[in-house]
Design an enzyme around this catalytic site. Structure first.
Site, short mmCIF file in Angstrom:
data_model
loop_
_atom_site.label_atom_id
_atom_site.label_comp_id
_atom_site.label_asym_id
_atom_site.label_seq_id
_atom_site.Cartn_x
_atom_site.Cartn_y
_atom_site.Cartn_z
N HIS A 82 -1.23 6.56 5.69
CA HIS A 82 -0.15 5.56 5.63
C HIS A 82 1.08 6.03 4.87
CE1 HIS A 82 0.75 0.95 5.63
NE2 HIS A 82 1.33 1.61 6.62
N CYS B 238 0.78 -1.24 0.00
CA CYS B 238 0.00 0.00 0.00
C CYS B 238 0.81 1.30 0.00
CB CYS B 238 -0.98 -0.01 1.16
SG CYS B 238 -0.29 -0.61 2.71
#
Length: 522
Positions: A128, A74
């Site tokens: 993130h 990710c």
């Protein structure tokens, strides 16, 4: 109003630039990132096993990106989307754990670029990309608001992870200590619904004096496997596997959320002028890296790997102004997540100025997309897997070289998902050992050669079941090895934690422990 570009214009770079400059353009941009989506997980791919009418509608009138690539996990893909740069240049080759590191502060984000073009940018959902210092958080990276969580995963209802509450409501740019709010009262409410509701609010409250850019990065469908029962119940009789059934409920919630956002755009009169891009951040985690119930059929491998199942992602582009000749069609040219930044800038009628960003790896696909012409991208550098296999590269002809004995992980194949399917991602050993290219005739899989090289020809072997003999294709191998070497010449080291920062630990408050910057002032 729709338009098309004559072929002589496309073939002439000068005329092509003029056509882009004078043609109608989208005014707003909605980028929807689905976390850990498998290739076979939306209804238009799995023949309606999972019902996704809102995704299906956009896809049916948009352009499918058939050869679109993302990174194996990710954080690297999110960095590529927001900077137009690949992991070998951002230094984010793996998902970021709780270390004192993030997207470098000298990186220019898509929000930064669009803000200079009369856009107001908002981020909703998963970040993130670093939060050890406030300067790394979204409202310090070009976004006028952020509503979501900093880490990579958390509970969908309690919004807790790593021993603390990770949910932040930051209503303005540069929203740090004294501004950021922690909405503890939202514990018990499902994050997909919350993020979609905030996206609707942003649309409703947006001043039409500026253009809107929304980066809507849903938590779904990342682990943990959670969905309100009302989304799961419709699949009780059609999906017998309980994991896939709950996963279907997670997808259904996403589809409802997307429908609510597009309805809000229509109510404001913004929908027809909004460019909508839907993308996954990596392949589905079918056998490792936090599996939830995904399927990457017909591809091999899982999230965190260099196999096509870990890196070839579902993505499509929608805009009401797409020329009729491409609407509802498929773009077969190479594309990568890093291409989104320059593509968006050109799509909205802009151009990138010299030195406006750091050197881009992405190329604009817009002129090719609206004319169904050849992609300007001639190769894809996969980089390395989460467990350091690789690197790997493919060219526009479809030859793929993995410079290691494996693409990573178990390298298994997901079975095809169909309505009333009785299983989800269970590995079938017999199925895994057969070559689909030969109709399951029983050909055993071949391993890497003595030098640890795996060579595939994807146009006839997209499932990566029949590697070619490198010795018999020495010229192809040499050319792809040179390509890897050319990429590697400019790579930077993987980001590491700032040694001056203390070890991550949740922060204290009267409401409880929470997740936030722990290294400010150091």
């Amino acid at each position: 109003k729709t338009w098309s570009v004559p072929r002589d214009v496309i073939m002439n770079p000068v005329l092509a630039i003029a056509a882009v400059a004078t043609a109608p353009s989208p005014q707003h941009v909605l980028t929807v990132v689905i976390d850990d989506l498998g290739y076979d997980d939306l209804g238009f791919r799995n023949n309606g096993q999972i019902l996704t009418p809102n995704f299906n509608q956009l896809h049916a009138y948009g352009v499918d990106l058939a050869r679109y690539y993302v990174q194996p996990s990710c954080s690297p893909t999110r960095a590529a989307i927001l900077t137009g740069r690949k992991p070998l240049h951002t230094g984010i080759n793996f998902w970021l754990p709780n270390i004192a590191a993030g997207l470098a502060l000298n990186e220019v984000t898509l929000a930064d670029v669009l803000n200079k073009r009369n856009f107001t940018s908002h981020a909703v959902g998963k970040w993130h990309l670093g939060f050890h210092k406030t300067a790394y958080t979204p409202t310090f990276r070009g976004f006028s608001s952020f509503y979501g969580y900093y880490e990579g995963s958390e509970d969908y209802f309690s919004h807790e992870t790593s021993g603390g509450f990770d949910f932040h409501d930051e209503p303005r740019m540069f929203c740090g200590p004294g501004c950021t709010q922690r909405p503890w009262h939202l514990q018990g409410q499902y994050s997909t619904n919350l993020f979609a509701a905030r996206a609707v609010d942003i649309v409703n409250e947006h001043s039409l004096d500026t253009n809107l850019f929304m980066y809507l990065a849903f938590q779904g469908v990342h682990f943990p496997r959670q969905a309100p029962q009302n989304y799961v119940e419709p699949y009780t009789t059609t999906i017998s596997d309980p994991h896939r059934r709950t996963f279907a409920g997670m997808i259904a919630a996403l589809d409802e959320g997307l429908g609510n956002v597009t309805a809000a755009l229509k109510a404001r009169g913004m929908f027809d002028s909004t460019l909508i891009i839907v993308t996954t951040d990596n392949g589905g985690p079918t056998t490792e890296c936090s599996t939830t119930g995904q399927s990457n059929w017909p591809f091999r491998g899982s999230k965190c790997s260099l196999w096509e199942g870990g890196t070839r992602g579902t993505a499509f582009v929608y805009w009401a102004g797409l020329p009729p000749s491409v609407r509802g069609g498929t773009f077969y040219g190479l594309a990568h997540a890093a291409d989104l930044l320059p593509t968006i800038v050109i799509a909205v009628g802009g151009r990138l100025w010299p030195n406006e960003t750091r050197p881009l790896d992405g190329v604009s696909l817009w002129t090719s997309l609206i004319s169904n012409n050849t992609s300007p991208r001639t190769s894809v550098y996969y980089g390395i897997s989460q467990s350091h296999e690789g690197p790997a590269v493919r060219d526009a002809d479809g030859f793929k070289l993995i410079a290691s004995g494996s693409g990573g992980g178990k390298g298994a194949w997901s079975p095809q998902q169909l309505p009333n399917a009785s299983s989800s991602c269970k590995v079938n050993d017999t199925y895994n050992q057969l070559s689909l290219i030969e109709g399951g005739a029983g050909k055993s899989l071949v391993g890497a050669d003595s030098e640890g090289l795996l060579l595939y020809y994807l146009p006839s072997d997209a499932s990566e079941r029949s590697p070619l003999d490198p010795a018999k294709n020495a010229d192809v191998v040499a050319r792809l090895q040179e390509l890897i070497e050319s990429y590697d010449k400019t790579k930077v080291p993987q980001v590491t934690g700032d040694p001056a920062c203390p070890t991550f630990t949740p922060l204290d408050s009267k409401e409880g422990k929470w997740i936030g910057p722990w290294c400010d002032g150091v």
